[in-house]
Write a protein that holds these residues in place. Structure first.
Motif, PDB file in Angstrom:
ATOM      1  N   SER A  56      41.571 -76.364 -50.905  1.00 50.37           N
ATOM      2  CA  SER A  56      40.289 -75.642 -50.758  1.00 50.37           C
ATOM      3  C   SER A  56      39.492 -76.612 -51.508  1.00 50.37           C
ATOM      4  O   SER A  56      39.678 -76.893 -52.621  1.00 50.37           O
ATOM      5  N   ASP A  57      38.542 -76.942 -51.052  1.00 52.42           N
ATOM      6  CA  ASP A  57      37.255 -77.461 -51.902  1.00 52.42           C
ATOM      7  C   ASP A  57      36.768 -76.920 -52.907  1.00 52.42           C
ATOM      8  O   ASP A  57      36.493 -75.575 -52.758  1.00 52.42           O
ATOM      9  N   VAL A  58      36.810 -77.514 -53.913  1.00 53.75           N
ATOM     10  CA  VAL A  58      35.900 -77.300 -55.064  1.00 53.75           C
ATOM     11  C   VAL A  58      34.126 -77.442 -54.896  1.00 53.75           C
ATOM     12  O   VAL A  58      34.055 -78.505 -54.602  1.00 53.75           O
ATOM     13  N   LYS A  59      33.645 -76.275 -54.642  1.00 54.78           N
ATOM     14  CA  LYS A  59      32.300 -76.446 -54.417  1.00 54.78           C
ATOM     15  C   LYS A  59      31.396 -76.932 -55.631  1.00 54.78           C
ATOM     16  O   LYS A  59      31.724 -76.448 -56.717  1.00 54.78           O
ATOM     17  N   GLY A  60      30.292 -77.533 -55.313  1.00 52.25           N
ATOM     18  CA  GLY A  60      29.273 -77.724 -56.100  1.00 52.25           C
ATOM     19  C   GLY A  60      29.277 -79.262 -56.786  1.00 52.25           C
ATOM     20  O   GLY A  60      30.202 -80.024 -56.300  1.00 52.25           O
ATOM     21  N   ASP A  61      28.461 -79.526 -58.011  1.00 53.52           N
ATOM     22  CA  ASP A  61      28.366 -80.921 -58.166  1.00 53.52           C
ATOM     23  C   ASP A  61      29.597 -81.405 -58.831  1.00 53.52           C
ATOM     24  O   ASP A  61      30.229 -80.493 -59.642  1.00 53.52           O
ATOM     25  N   ARG A  62      30.045 -82.592 -58.599  1.00 53.87           N
ATOM     26  CA  ARG A  62      31.417 -82.930 -58.896  1.00 53.87           C
ATOM     27  C   ARG A  62      31.727 -83.029 -60.508  1.00 53.87           C
ATOM     28  O   ARG A  62      32.523 -82.542 -61.082  1.00 53.87           O
ATOM     29  N   ARG A 117      31.244 -79.473 -62.176  1.00 56.63           N
ATOM     30  CA  ARG A 117      32.748 -78.741 -61.922  1.00 56.63           C
ATOM     31  C   ARG A 117      33.625 -79.246 -62.763  1.00 56.63           C
ATOM     32  O   ARG A 117      34.488 -78.355 -63.282  1.00 56.63           O
ATOM     33  N   ASN A 145      38.597 -82.261 -56.556  1.00 55.90           N
ATOM     34  CA  ASN A 145      39.011 -82.309 -55.052  1.00 55.90           C
ATOM     35  C   ASN A 145      40.067 -83.400 -55.038  1.00 55.90           C
ATOM     36  O   ASN A 145      41.161 -83.210 -54.491  1.00 55.90           O
ATOM     37  N   GLN A 169      39.715 -72.070 -59.745  1.00 54.16           N
ATOM     38  CA  GLN A 169      39.163 -71.671 -58.585  1.00 54.16           C
ATOM     39  C   GLN A 169      39.302 -70.003 -58.433  1.00 54.16           C
ATOM     40  O   GLN A 169      38.102 -69.365 -58.368  1.00 54.16           O
ATOM     41  N   GLU A 227      36.031 -67.478 -58.490  1.00 56.83           N
ATOM     42  CA  GLU A 227      35.421 -66.685 -57.324  1.00 56.83           C
ATOM     43  C   GLU A 227      35.451 -65.049 -57.698  1.00 56.83           C
ATOM     44  O   GLU A 227      34.691 -64.290 -57.234  1.00 56.83           O
TER      45      GLU A 227
END
Length: 102
Positions: free
Chosen positions: A17-23, A26, A62, A96, A100
């Protein structure tokens, strides 16, 4: 297990599952969150060191999900305790899920 054996057994996780947002953001959020999960000063110090290694090596969540063995190898090579390196990789999904839910 020898490092070379681990390298040959390196597997890319299927469908992480991709971790969303600026690397960078995050990663820093994850590092801060990890410190809130322990009460012991000894563990906190070990996690702070692991966090510094992750940030200094430009790791991102990720990549850690996709190549967990390689990340653990890198962190232990830099002096992070193996247990802390394993935790660093394995708690990303928990992080994560909590993000969520909130």
């Amino acid at each position: 297990m020898r490092s070379s054996s681990l390298h040959h057994r390196q597997r890319r996780c299927k469908d992480p599952s991709d971790v969303k947002g600026d690397r960078q953001t995050r990663l820093e959020e994850y590092c801060s969150w990890g410190l809130t999960q322990v009460k012991s000063e000894r563990w906190s110090n070990a996690l702070q060191f692991a966090n510094r290694v992750a940030i200094d090596q430009f790791l991102e969540l990720n990549t850690a999900l996709q190549y967990p063995i390689k990340v653990v190898e890198l962190m232990t090579k830099e002096g992070v305790g193996e247990g802390i390196a394993l935790q660093f990789v394995s708690y990303i999904k928990h992080f994560q899920r909590q993000e969520e839910e909130s």
